[in-house]
Design an enzyme around this catalytic site. Structure first.
Site, PDB file in Angstrom:
ATOM      1  CE  LYS A 172      -6.182   7.434  -1.856  1.00  0.00           C
ATOM      2  NZ  LYS A 172      -5.294   7.702  -1.184  1.00  0.00           N
ATOM      3  CE  LYS A 240      -1.514   2.505  -6.037  1.00  0.00           C
ATOM      4  NZ  LYS A 240      -2.716   2.563  -5.304  1.00  0.00           N
TER       5      LYS A 240
HETATM    6  P1  NAD Z   1       2.815  -0.704   1.056  1.00  0.00           P
HETATM    7  O1  NAD Z   1       3.496  -1.807   0.409  1.00  0.00           O
HETATM    8  O2  NAD Z   1       3.015  -0.844   2.395  1.00  0.00           O
HETATM    9  O3  NAD Z   1       1.483  -3.084   1.700  1.00  0.00           O
HETATM   10  C1  NAD Z   1       1.075  -3.318   0.782  1.00  0.00           C
HETATM   11  C2  NAD Z   1       1.252  -4.918   0.964  1.00  0.00           C
HETATM   12  O4  NAD Z   1       0.126  -5.772   0.858  1.00  0.00           O
HETATM   13  C3  NAD Z   1       2.244  -5.463   1.632  1.00  0.00           C
HETATM   14  O5  NAD Z   1       2.701  -5.347   2.455  1.00  0.00           O
HETATM   15  C4  NAD Z   1       2.553  -6.798   0.678  1.00  0.00           C
HETATM   16  O6  NAD Z   1       3.292  -7.973   1.318  1.00  0.00           O
HETATM   17  C5  NAD Z   1       0.879  -6.861   0.448  1.00  0.00           C
HETATM   18  N1  NAD Z   1       0.610  -7.976  -0.307  1.00  0.00           N
HETATM   19  C6  NAD Z   1       0.718  -7.625  -1.737  1.00  0.00           C
HETATM   20  N2  NAD Z   1       0.084  -8.691  -2.265  1.00  0.00           N
HETATM   21  C7  NAD Z   1      -0.376  -9.403  -1.616  1.00  0.00           C
HETATM   22  C8  NAD Z   1      -1.774 -10.418  -1.814  1.00  0.00           C
HETATM   23  N3  NAD Z   1      -1.157 -10.912  -3.313  1.00  0.00           N
HETATM   24  N4  NAD Z   1      -1.726 -10.910  -1.274  1.00  0.00           N
HETATM   25  C9  NAD Z   1      -1.844 -10.433   0.525  1.00  0.00           C
HETATM   26  N5  NAD Z   1      -0.949  -9.592   0.979  1.00  0.00           N
HETATM   27  C10 NAD Z   1      -0.454  -8.216  -0.352  1.00  0.00           C
HETATM   28  O7  NAD Z   1       1.700   0.274   0.976  1.00  0.00           O
HETATM   29  P2  NAD Z   1       0.633   0.625   1.556  1.00  0.00           P
HETATM   30  O8  NAD Z   1       1.181   1.708   1.324  1.00  0.00           O
HETATM   31  O9  NAD Z   1      -0.093   0.195   2.662  1.00  0.00           O
HETATM   32  O10 NAD Z   1      -0.356   0.914   0.466  1.00  0.00           O
HETATM   33  C11 NAD Z   1      -2.147   0.625   0.220  1.00  0.00           C
HETATM   34  C12 NAD Z   1      -3.107   1.205  -0.358  1.00  0.00           C
HETATM   35  O11 NAD Z   1      -3.797   1.687   1.023  1.00  0.00           O
HETATM   36  C13 NAD Z   1      -2.839   0.834  -1.392  1.00  0.00           C
HETATM   37  O12 NAD Z   1      -3.377   0.610  -2.489  1.00  0.00           O
HETATM   38  C14 NAD Z   1      -1.910   2.746  -0.923  1.00  0.00           C
HETATM   39  O13 NAD Z   1      -2.313   3.015  -2.503  1.00  0.00           O
HETATM   40  C15 NAD Z   1      -3.109   2.823  -0.261  1.00  0.00           C
HETATM   41  N6  NAD Z   1      -2.609   4.383   0.721  1.00  0.00           N
HETATM   42  C16 NAD Z   1      -1.560   4.319   0.729  1.00  0.00           C
HETATM   43  C17 NAD Z   1      -1.333   5.344   1.779  1.00  0.00           C
HETATM   44  C18 NAD Z   1      -0.057   5.454   2.478  1.00  0.00           C
HETATM   45  O14 NAD Z   1       0.433   6.529   2.857  1.00  0.00           O
HETATM   46  N7  NAD Z   1       0.935   4.604   2.045  1.00  0.00           N
HETATM   47  C19 NAD Z   1      -2.508   6.144   1.864  1.00  0.00           C
HETATM   48  C20 NAD Z   1      -3.830   6.309   1.253  1.00  0.00           C
HETATM   49  C21 NAD Z   1      -3.828   5.092   0.513  1.00  0.00           C
END
Ligand code: NAD
Length: 297
Positions: A172, A240
């Site tokens: 990744k 990050k």
């Molecule tokens: P986001 O911030 O929209 O969602 C993350 C969620 O995790 C939030 O709703 C938050 O409330 C929850 N959270 C935080 N701490 C927590 C805990 N201790 N227990 C339970 N829930 C908890 O982020 P996202 O965009 O959905 O991304 C999530 C992951 O996927 C990240 O690692 C990101 O790098 C990866 N990612 C994101 C994308 C994108 O396009 N958004 C693409 C690929 C990968």
């Protein structure tokens, strides 16, 4: 199969919904994203009351949270997964986190009788909604085989990248380096066209089918042209990932010249209030340097 789903943000919400559509029973929870939890429950999920509460009801839990500290908190924190886990619980962490952290978390899970696999994704929100993510897994090959079909509900490609925990996250990081540098190259090149007096819309039309064309160009240049920087993938999350890439690169001795340059651009954007913009907002860094906005001539 009854699956726990923890973390219902931009990515987790549509991924959980795709599991429901495919007929999996899902117990969902997010301590902060209440509206998204309501949405997933309306789509048929069982409402979890805590991370521990989810773990107590299922055999496998998926986590989709921002970064390593959040994964640690979700698993080992107060009312965490480990607290509620049945013996032999499996955890699939689909968040993008540092490979070393992934390895350490898997080792700690093993001490407590749980298996853990890292399975971060690429493709962003549109592919999370379509169920066509690219999923890259690291860890026990038997665990991968057991859950490959379930992961296939959320992804078009599910690849076992290595037996070592963290192999998925290393893959990744390679992905994130390529995406970041590609976006910065697009911003630089389209600013060049604009300042040299050639319509950026025409440049996009002319080059997208050639060697310079890419999935990144197709997804991000239209956002730059329409100046729509709604995420998508937030600059702060990409910072990050690049921090994790730099740390990993420095740990193994890889020169990270391009990554560190784009990291500085993103850090500037964060410091200037754009951390929650989509990463196509790198364009704004170039616009600040040139004083010229991208747009029709
Ligand atoms: P986001 O911030 O929209 O969602 C993350 C969620 O995790 C939030 O709703 C938050 O409330 C929850 N959270 C935080 N701490 C927590 C805990 N201790 N227990 C339970 N829930 C908890 O982020 P996202 O965009 O959905 O991304 C999530 C992951 O996927 C990240 O690692 C990101 O790098 C990866 N990612 C994101 C994308 C994108 O396009 N958004 C693409 C690929 C990968």
């Amino acid at each position: 199969m009854k699956v726990g789903f923890i973390g219902l943000g931009i990515m987790g919400k549509p991924m959980a919904k795709n599991l429901l559509k495919a007929g999996y029973e899902v117990v969902a929870y997010d301590p902060f994203a209440k509206a998204n939890l309501d949405d997933v429950v309306a789509a048929g999920a069982i409402r979890g009351e805590s991370n521990a509460g989810v773990a107590s009801q299922v055999d496998v839990v998926i986590t989709m949270v921002p970064n390593s500290p959040h994964v640690k908190e979700a698993i080992f924190g107060e009312k965490g997964i480990a607290e509620g886990a049945k013996p032999g619980l499996d955890i699939i962490d689909m968040s993008s986190i540092a490979p070393l952290a992934s390895k350490e978390i898997a080792e700690e899970c093993a001490k407590r009788g749980m298996r853990m696999m890292d399975a971060p994704v690429s493709g962003g929100e549109p592919k999370a909604i379509d169920g066509t993510l690219s999923i890259m897994c690291g860890g026990d090959p038997a665990m991968f085989e057991q859950y490959k079909e379930m992961l296939g509900v959320m992804g078009a490609s599910v690849v076992h990248c290595g037996d070592v925990n963290g192999a998925g996250n290393t893959t990744k990081l390679a992905n994130q380096v390529i995406v970041a540098v590609n976006i910065a190259a697009c911003a630089e090149a389209f600013e060049l066209a604009q300042m040299a007096g050639v319509d950026p819309e025409k440049v996009f039309e002319a080059i997208r089918g050639g060697l310079a064309g890419s999935t990144v160009m197709n997804a991000k240049v239209p956002m730059m042209l329409s100046r729509n920087f709604n995420p998508g993938f937030r600059i702060d999350l990409h910072i990050k990932d690049l921090n994790n890439a730099l740390e990993t690169g420095h740990g193994v001795g890889t020169p990270m010249i391009l990554t560190s340059a784009v990291q500085e651009m993103m850090q500037w954007l964060h410091n200037n209030g754009s951390g929650s913009d989509d990463h196509s907002g790198i364009l704004k860094y170039y616009e600040k340097l040139t004083g010229v906005e991208l747009g029709n001539l």
